[in-house]
Design an enzyme around this catalytic site. Structure first.
Site, PDB file in Angstrom:
ATOM      1  N   SER A  15      -5.466  10.911  -1.009  1.00 39.43           N
ATOM      2  CA  SER A  15      -6.464  11.266  -0.003  1.00 39.43           C
ATOM      3  C   SER A  15      -5.792  11.444   1.349  1.00 39.43           C
ATOM      4  CB  SER A  15      -7.553  10.183   0.097  1.00 39.43           C
ATOM      5  OG  SER A  15      -6.999   8.980   0.590  1.00 39.43           O
ATOM      6  N   ASP A 240       5.355   8.823   6.125  1.00 38.27           N
ATOM      7  CA  ASP A 240       4.306   7.858   6.461  1.00 38.27           C
ATOM      8  C   ASP A 240       4.856   6.448   6.664  1.00 38.27           C
ATOM      9  OD1 ASP A 240       4.823   7.486   3.737  1.00 38.27           O
ATOM     10  OD2 ASP A 240       2.810   8.038   3.091  1.00 38.27           O
ATOM     11  N   ASN A 299      12.205  -0.529  -2.444  1.00 33.88           N
ATOM     12  CA  ASN A 299      10.886  -0.249  -3.011  1.00 33.88           C
ATOM     13  C   ASN A 299      10.513  -1.348  -3.994  1.00 33.88           C
ATOM     14  OD1 ASN A 299       9.830   2.629  -2.258  1.00 33.88           O
ATOM     15  ND2 ASN A 299      12.028   2.839  -2.509  1.00 33.88           N
TER      16      ASN A 299
END
Length: 474
Positions: A15, A240, A299
């Site tokens: 989104s 981001d 990660n």
């Protein structure tokens, strides 16, 4: 000085949204304007991003600003990493960008390492090997004979591609490019030999542009259609996570961060990359940050284990709120079995709870038998992994890690925050949860000259948002 308005487009893999940030006399506020879906599209076995649909969603955000009479100072875009679109010599966008989950890169790294050894690739880029990194996407596209690759004059990473659609100007923003596994974090230039090694043109890559630079105004057509006029679009920290780390409200450099969500990233901010045998063996990565910094990070699988378990329970008719899940974890506090969240068997199992139980039994531990015990096992496992990664970081950086800042949606879980503080033995500062959009807006403020540097940005954030500090209790 009056109010300055910054529109942040923050796009994730499922989104996107437009966020309006307001800065006046050092006081920052933000609110969500629009929200829109973003989904991969499968066609003939290939997976794409609908960049033209995203462009229309961006236009709706711009029009909403005009409808509300807001005179924007600037616009910035951040997205996920590694993906890109192909551009023809006449500026035409050559089809839809391929999505990082497209299976065409399966096995691509190992094939590439037959040409350039893995150790050399890591030594030149400092980026952990993942099959969807841009380098392997390009390698796979050439091997596949993908027509847009064959016809391309340039590639534009996702934030730059959307900025190009808004402005007609092509740039290559540094933090986004740093995820590609083509950029050398020490020289801060592309290692073009990694492309020529398999016959790709180095000219596909534009010169790098730092965050905080004006790309150009909205095109004349968009300025008229939206009613906003020639508002400038600027490079923010286009990746981001880079925008999120900028929004860490730290007051000294001796901090680590955990960007916590479905997937988590734990790392530190350094002034230079860390590329060593230890970092290679532990699969740490060096990505670009603002003001020339490096995000040295790992990660980690985050709340994925819990989210997948919740889906199973809901199918069985047991739906729990987050407050109920926290209470369940407290009730099962005695249960101490743990698994590695990054175990490949937990990546996408048919049954998450079954996979967790099997791993526990295999390792000689007691398997969870109730939903509460599964929740506790997941929480204990995440915290144990955070401690493991912090210990690895502490052994590789040159400064003491005095505090952990947790940002993103996971920062709202008070129980895990306290468990983490207890396990690490250092304060944990939780929030803000909307770090990415905040970092996007305030990088725009820096581009307009309203703030001086990342430390002033962090002071503004610390003042604007309530954060919670969790002190170790044992």
């Amino acid at each position: 000085m009056g109010k300055s308005y910054f529109l942040a487009f923050d796009l994730g893999a499922t989104s996107g949204r437009s966020i309006l940030g307001t800065l006046e006399d050092g006081n920052f506020e933000m609110k969500e304007f629009t929200r829109f879906p973003n989904a991969m599209t499968e066609l003939h076995g290939k997976y794409y991003w609908d960049v033209f649909g995203l462009y229309n969603s961006l236009k709706e955000g711009l029009k909403e600003c005009a409808r509300q009479g807001i005179k924007l100072t600037s616009i910035g875009i951040d997205t996920w990493g590694v993906d890109f679109g192909y551009i023809g010599s006449d500026g035409t966008i050559l089809g839809l960008p391929r999505a990082y989950r497209d299976p065409y890169t399966n096995g691509a790294p190992d094939e590439y390492f037959e040409i350039v050894p893995r150790e050399k690739v890591y030594g030149q880029t400092g980026i952990q090997v993942m099959n969807f990194n841009s380098l392997y996407q390009l390698f796979a596209a050439k091997k596949e004979g993908f027509s847009p690759f064959n016809a391309a004059d340039k590639i534009l990473f996702m934030p730059d591609l959307l900025s190009y659609m808004l402005t007609g100007k092509q740039v290559c923003e540094y933090t986004e490019a740093s995820t590609s596994q083509i950029l050398n974090p020490a020289t801060k230039e592309f290692e073009t030999s990694l492309l020529t090694a398999f016959g790709a043109k180095p000219s596909l890559l534009l010169p790098l542009t730092a965050p905080g630079v004006v790309i150009g105004p909205l095109t004349d057509a968009l300025a008229e259609e939206t009613g906003l006029g020639p508002v400038p679009v600027v490079t923010v920290a286009g990746h981001d996570t880079a925008s999120a780390v900028l929004a860490v409200p730290a007051d000294s450099p001796n901090f680590a961060y955990l960007s916590s969500g479905t997937w988590s990233l734990m790392g530190v901010e350094t002034l230079s990359p860390i590329i060593t045998k230890d970092s290679f063996d532990a699969n740490f990565t060096n990505e670009g940050g603002v003001e020339g910094t490096t995000r040295f990070l790992k990660n980690i699988t985050g709340m994925w284990l819990l989210e997948q378990s919740r889906k199973e329970w809901e199918k069985a008719g047991r739906k729990y709120s987050y407050s109920e899940i926290t209470e369940m974890a407290l009730q099962a506090a005695y249960f101490k079995s743990i698994v590695s969240p990054d175990d490949p068997r937990l990546a996408n199992p048919a049954s998450m709870t079954k996979a967790i139980a099997e791993i526990c039994v295999e390792s000689g531990q007691t398997a969870p038998s109730t939903d509460a015990e599964f929740v506790r096992c997941i929480f204990e496992s995440l915290v144990a992994r955070y401690k493991e990664v912090i210990n690895l970081l502490s052994g590789m950086v040159s400064f003491p890690i005095e505090k952990l800042h947790i940002i993103g949606g996971g920062s709202q879980n008070d129980l895990i925050n306290q468990m983490t503080a207890d396990a690490l033995g250092i304060p944990v500062v939780a929030g803000p949860s909307e770090a990415t959009a905040i970092g996007n807006c305030l990088m725009q403020a820096k581009a307009s000259g309203l703030v001086k540097d990342r430390w002033e940005i962090r002071r503004i954030i610390a003042k604007a948002f309530n954060v919670k500090t969790f002190m170790p209790t044992k």
